[in-house]
Motif scaffolding. Structure first.
Motif, PDB file in Angstrom:
ATOM      1  N   CYS A   1       0.669  -1.068  -0.231  1.00 31.04           N
ATOM      2  CA  CYS A   1       0.227  -0.405   0.119  1.00 31.04           C
ATOM      3  C   CYS A   1       0.996   1.291   0.051  1.00 31.04           C
ATOM      4  CB  CYS A   1      -1.032   0.137   0.568  1.00 31.04           C
ATOM      5  SG  CYS A   1      -1.920   1.239   1.264  1.00 31.04           S
TER       6      CYS A   1
ATOM      7  N   PHE B   1       0.007   4.437   1.110  1.00 29.63           N
ATOM      8  CA  PHE B   1      -0.573   5.479   2.267  1.00 29.63           C
ATOM      9  C   PHE B   1       0.202   5.093   3.093  1.00 29.63           C
ATOM     10  CE2 PHE B   1      -4.287   5.234  -0.443  1.00 29.63           C
ATOM     11  CZ  PHE B   1      -4.728   6.465  -0.669  1.00 29.63           C
ATOM     12  N   CYS B   2      -0.024   4.866   4.408  1.00 32.48           N
ATOM     13  CA  CYS B   2       0.605   4.516   5.483  1.00 32.48           C
ATOM     14  C   CYS B   2       1.619   3.652   5.424  1.00 32.48           C
ATOM     15  CB  CYS B   2      -0.688   4.800   6.588  1.00 32.48           C
ATOM     16  SG  CYS B   2      -0.594   2.895   6.821  1.00 32.48           S
TER      17      CYS B   2
ATOM     18  N   THR C   1       2.576   1.425   7.724  1.00 36.42           N
ATOM     19  CA  THR C   1       1.868   0.824   7.779  1.00 36.42           C
ATOM     20  C   THR C   1       2.190  -0.668   7.763  1.00 36.42           C
ATOM     21  OG1 THR C   1       0.187   1.034   9.345  1.00 36.42           O
ATOM     22  CG2 THR C   1       0.287  -1.979   8.718  1.00 36.42           C
ATOM     23  N   GLY C   2       1.968  -0.511   5.803  1.00 36.83           N
ATOM     24  CA  GLY C   2       3.037  -1.384   4.649  1.00 36.83           C
ATOM     25  C   GLY C   2       2.136  -2.691   4.347  1.00 36.83           C
ATOM     26  N   CYS C   3       1.148  -2.093   4.295  1.00 30.82           N
ATOM     27  CA  CYS C   3       0.334  -3.563   4.148  1.00 30.82           C
ATOM     28  C   CYS C   3       0.652  -4.607   2.386  1.00 30.82           C
ATOM     29  CB  CYS C   3      -1.775  -3.344   4.318  1.00 30.82           C
ATOM     30  SG  CYS C   3      -1.960  -2.940   5.898  1.00 30.82           S
TER      31      CYS C   3
ATOM     32  N   ALA D   1      -7.050  -4.249   6.097  1.00 30.93           N
ATOM     33  CA  ALA D   1      -6.529  -3.213   4.942  1.00 30.93           C
ATOM     34  C   ALA D   1      -7.629  -2.310   5.832  1.00 30.93           C
ATOM     35  CB  ALA D   1      -7.005  -3.484   3.790  1.00 30.93           C
ATOM     36  N   CYS D   2      -6.764  -1.329   6.073  1.00 30.92           N
ATOM     37  CA  CYS D   2      -8.060  -0.363   6.361  1.00 30.92           C
ATOM     38  C   CYS D   2      -8.317   0.539   5.298  1.00 30.92           C
ATOM     39  CB  CYS D   2      -7.448   1.094   6.865  1.00 30.92           C
ATOM     40  SG  CYS D   2      -6.533   2.269   6.144  1.00 30.92           S
TER      41      CYS D   2
ATOM     42  N   LYS E   1      -8.766   2.957   3.410  1.00 30.29           N
ATOM     43  CA  LYS E   1      -7.503   3.740   2.444  1.00 30.29           C
ATOM     44  C   LYS E   1      -7.259   2.511   1.686  1.00 30.29           C
ATOM     45  CE  LYS E   1      -5.368   5.958   5.015  1.00 30.29           C
ATOM     46  NZ  LYS E   1      -5.510   5.639   6.611  1.00 30.29           N
ATOM     47  N   GLY E   2      -6.505   1.936   1.988  1.00 27.23           N
ATOM     48  CA  GLY E   2      -6.729   0.349   1.551  1.00 27.23           C
ATOM     49  C   GLY E   2      -6.542  -0.384   0.120  1.00 27.23           C
TER      50      GLY E   2
ATOM     51  N   PRO F   1      -4.757   1.887  12.121  1.00 25.71           N
ATOM     52  CA  PRO F   1      -5.965   0.477  12.424  1.00 25.71           C
ATOM     53  C   PRO F   1      -5.235  -0.290  11.995  1.00 25.71           C
ATOM     54  CG  PRO F   1      -6.376   1.856  10.283  1.00 25.71           C
ATOM     55  CD  PRO F   1      -4.868   2.774  11.091  1.00 25.71           C
ATOM     56  N   ILE F   2      -4.211  -0.641  11.023  1.00 26.68           N
ATOM     57  CA  ILE F   2      -3.861  -2.136  10.965  1.00 26.68           C
ATOM     58  C   ILE F   2      -3.062  -2.976  12.487  1.00 26.68           C
ATOM     59  CG2 ILE F   2      -2.452  -3.717   9.853  1.00 26.68           C
ATOM     60  CD1 ILE F   2      -5.453  -3.088   8.813  1.00 26.68           C
TER      61      ILE F   2
HETATM   62 FE1  SF4 Z   1      -2.053   2.297   6.278  1.00 22.58          FE
HETATM   63 FE2  SF4 Z   1      -3.795   1.223   5.277  1.00 22.58          FE
HETATM   64 FE3  SF4 Z   1      -2.485   1.439   3.372  1.00 22.58          FE
HETATM   65 FE4  SF4 Z   1      -2.288  -0.363   5.718  1.00 22.58          FE
HETATM   66  S1  SF4 Z   1      -4.176  -0.789   4.044  1.00 22.58           S
HETATM   67  S2  SF4 Z   1      -0.711   0.493   4.251  1.00 22.58           S
HETATM   68  S3  SF4 Z   1      -3.286   1.012   7.680  1.00 22.58           S
HETATM   69  S4  SF4 Z   1      -3.296   3.004   4.769  1.00 22.58           S
END
Ligand code: SF4
Length: 729
Positions: free
Chosen positions: A40, A42-43, A45-47, A74-75, A77-78, A208-209
């Motif tokens: 991912c 966005f953040c 966390t690196g999902c 996933a949150c 955003k993911g 959140p993850i």
């Molecule tokens: Fe971050 Fe959400 Fe993307 Fe996971 S899915 S990396 S928590 S933004």
């Protein structure tokens, strides 16, 4: 002059192969698959996400169940990561300002114009008169390319990233305490702790993850939240300690003193693996119980409850995010947390650690390879040995490497105001929204002779001010790696075609290099994976050594790899932490215990400005300046579209403010019109504004941690005024 007339071998190859510019289809190696894994964007966390493909194009995605980070979650955003790619305001061709308007032009003209203007500025005002501001959102390979091109190639002395706004404090704290910027943990520690201390971190919303990882903890952990607000995370905690805004250092300094007084320390660990105990004890004298209670607003009983839980814990982990980092004394506050972990021996074992959680998807890549505050690979610009090593690996002259890191973000802004910096290249960030004390920044940007913005969108608050706009591909439209908060290098794949003439940032850097006459110097920087190979060499022998990662295929197969992984080392179990052997990265192998006296908050409240304004994340469906998340109808539906502020119901009653009423929030620097949202999540005398709305930084105060130069977004003094009324004198 046309690009072809000045092209080096690098440019010629690219011009003959438009697919490698991002103009072609998704790479053929993905075509046979109906699904491919990426990380991912966005953040931090690196999902891991599975992208579903049809005829080589991404049509949907779902969380990857086997990825060791998110384990199938996933949150929002993911789930919506593809939506921002198809927005109608994508930058699809280069734009140049003519007659006050941005007009389409060719890549050839755009890059030529940029080079010609920046060179002219440098010739008139010196090399230092052009600077760059980058981002934690591009790939590690792109960051390294930009930092090397700008500082070793184009002779730019000053460059920084938006990571200064979120992570600089943690970087300095770790470097001073551990000897290297090395977050020690692995996400499995969330599941292994019996006491989890979250400081200035609304994990439920911001990560959140990672909160889900806590939910998997089978040890019935004590979950302690230290935060002025009663956040979603505080509501779910077993203990919530609502300290006064920016009293983190008094709190943790007070805990250090209390633990020392009571002998609640792991003497064997401290003696074997730390230094500075005597000085720490001397500094801790100032943090008396009375002063701690007075500064934090906590009672002695609350402190006792908090301290007792930490003392009784067998595996205590401390986690912090922006509530600590964005402070006038963030570095020392972070180090007081680190001190407590070291004193109690809570490091290097499962479920422990002094753990900074990063913000952006590749803030950790930026910390190691952006060539801004540290030289490539976490080296020191001021070290002749480090400069020689880098020059030798890159095959470039050591003379090209600056002897110092250059100006920090706020100093670059000051440099523009002072007329020392006249050209600015902004890559993948939106300072006209996100920088502190926004009104001043808008005025500052208008002073530039040339503002080049490289971005996915034409509509950001910064892009609309550009003299030249370079259209960039986004996440999912290019290959490269991100490094997440637990030091995991993950592979990000091209799964979609960038629109129009938009190019991967990597390719834009190649074009600039060629046009600057540096095509030969960057001949080996021919693809993201080729640069990854260079980064491997740069990491060799460093604490972040990942020379054992043989390439993208290995990263893909392994589900990402946490550094370090030196060449020849076996690929270890899926998750691991640092300092299991008690050896830190200072020359003597010991961690440093560092504590300093606390300083007063820079802008206390008074009769005219009686409220403390706090800022932070609003919801898990909003990301920073909403440049991307606002493009998704789903994410928009999950978060308030109108700007609002939280205030305590008692304050609302006292001032006669109705829920939903529009009010003016006024600071000494500006004002914002926002709707009132009375809630017991904030205490009387405090209000909260989510950072995602463009107006918020009209209010914030330009104050910085002196060690990290990170802005202190989290506390300033404001007042509330009904619409149509003037603030009280
Ligand atoms: Fe971050 Fe959400 Fe993307 Fe996971 S899915 S990396 S928590 S933004």
């Amino acid at each position: 002059m046309k690009l072809r007339e000045r092209e080096g071998p690098l440019t010629r190859e690219l011009l003959q192969s438009p697919e490698s510019f991002g103009l072609g289809r998704v790479p053929a190696r993905l075509l046979p698959d109906a699904r491919t894994r990426t990380v991912c964007g966005f953040c931090s966390t690196g999902c891991g996400l599975d992208v579903h493909l049809r005829e080589g194009a991404a049509i949907n995605l779902s969380p990857n169940a086997g990825y060791p980070v998110n384990l199938g979650m996933a949150c929002p955003k993911g789930w919506e990561a593809l939506a921002p790619l198809s927005s109608s305001d994508r930058a699809t061709q280069p734009l140049v300002r003519q007659g006050g308007r941005l007009r389409p032009t060719s890549w050839d003209d755009a890059v030529g114009t940029m080079v010609q203007r920046f060179r002219a500025i440098q010739e008139r005002h010196g090399r230092e008169s052009v600077a760059f501001l980058s981002t934690g959102q591009i790939t590690t390979e792109e960051m390294a390319f930009l930092g090397t091109l700008a500082k070793l190639g184009m002779g730019l002395v000053h460059g920084d990233g938006n990571t200064r706004q979120c992570m600089a404090t943690a970087v300095v704290a770790y470097k001073q305490s551990f000897g290297f910027d090395a977050p020690p943990y692995t996400y499995a520690d969330f599941e292994e702790s019996d006491v989890i201390v979250l400081v200035g971190s609304n994990l439920c919303i911001a990560h959140p993850i990672l909160w889900e990882r806590i939910a998997r903890n089978k040890h019935r952990p004590e979950i302690i939240v230290v935060d002025p607000r009663r956040t979603e995370t505080a509501m779910a905690a077993t203990q919530h300690h609502a300290i006064r805004p920016k009293s983190d250092l008094p709190l943790f300094g007070g805990l250090v003193r209390l633990f020392l007084e009571r002998g609640w320390i792991d003497k064997a660990f401290v003696e074997a693996h730390t230094s500075g105990l005597e000085a720490l004890a001397a500094q801790a004298e100032a943090f008396t119980l009375e002063r701690t209670c007075e500064a934090t607003g906590l009672s002695a009983e609350q402190l006792e409850t908090l301290a007792g839980a930490i003392h009784r814990g067998k595996r205590v982990s401390f986690w912090w995010t922006m509530g600590i980092n964005q402070s006038h004394e963030g570095v020392r506050a972070a180090q007081a947390i680190i001190d407590l972990a070291l004193l109690t021996g809570n490091i290097g074992r499962p479920g422990t650690g002094a753990n900074s959680i990063t913000g952006q998807c590749n803030a950790m890549g930026s910390r190691l390879f952006s060539n801004t505050t540290s030289l490539l690979g976490g080296r020191d610009f001021a070290s002749a040995g480090d400069r020689q090593e880098v020059a030798s690996i890159l095959g470039m002259s050591e003379q090209r490497i600056p002897h110092h890191a250059g100006l920090a973000y706020d100093q670059i802004v000051e440099g523009i105001l002072a007329g020392k910096i006249r050209g600015l290249w902004v890559i993948g960030t939106n300072p006209a929204h996100s920088w502190i004390n926004q009104h001043d920044l808008h005025e500052t940007l208008s002073r530039l002779e040339c503002l080049v913005v490289q971005d996915m969108y034409t509509t950001t608050e910064t892009a609309v001010r550009a003299d030249l706009l370079l259209p960039a591909a986004g996440w999912g439209e290019k290959d490269g790696t991100f490094i997440n908060s637990e030091r995991r290098i993950g592979l990000c794949k091209k799964v979609a075609r960038a629109p129009g003439q938009a190019l991967a940032d990597f390719h834009i850097f190649q074009l600039v290099a060629a046009r600057w006459g540096l095509g030969g110097a960057f001949r080996e920087w021919s693809s993201p994976e080729a640069v990854f190979e260079i980064l491997r060499k740069l990491s060799r022998g460093r604490p972040c050594d990942f020379s054992g990662v043989t390439g993208y295929d290995m990263l893909d197969a392994a589900g990402g790899v946490q550094w370090p992984l030196p060449e020849g080392a076996p690929l270890p179990e899926r998750e691991r932490r640092l300092f299991a052997d008690g050896k830190f990265f200072h020359a003597d192998g010991r961690a440093r215990l560092i504590l300093e006296a606390s300083r007063p908050v820079p802008e206390p409240t008074n009769g005219a400005f009686p409220f403390v304004l706090m800022t932070g994340r609003g919801s898990s469906s909003q990301w920073h300046t909403q440049t991307r998340t606002a493009k998704s109808p789903v994410l928009r539906a999950l978060s308030p579209q109108q700007i609002y502020f939280e205030l305590n119901p008692a304050d609302a009653r006292r001032l006669g403010i109705e829920p939903g009423q529009w009010m003016r929030v006024v600071s000494r620097r500006g004002e914002v019109r926002a709707r009132a949202f009375p809630t017991h999540c904030v205490r009387a005398g405090e209000i909260f504004l989510p950072m995602h709305y463009a107006e918020v930084n009209r209010l914030t105060l330009a104050v910085f941690d002196p060690h990290s130069r990170q802005p202190a977004y989290k506390a300033c003094a404001v007042t509330l005024v009904p619409e149509g009324e003037a603030p009280a004198a």
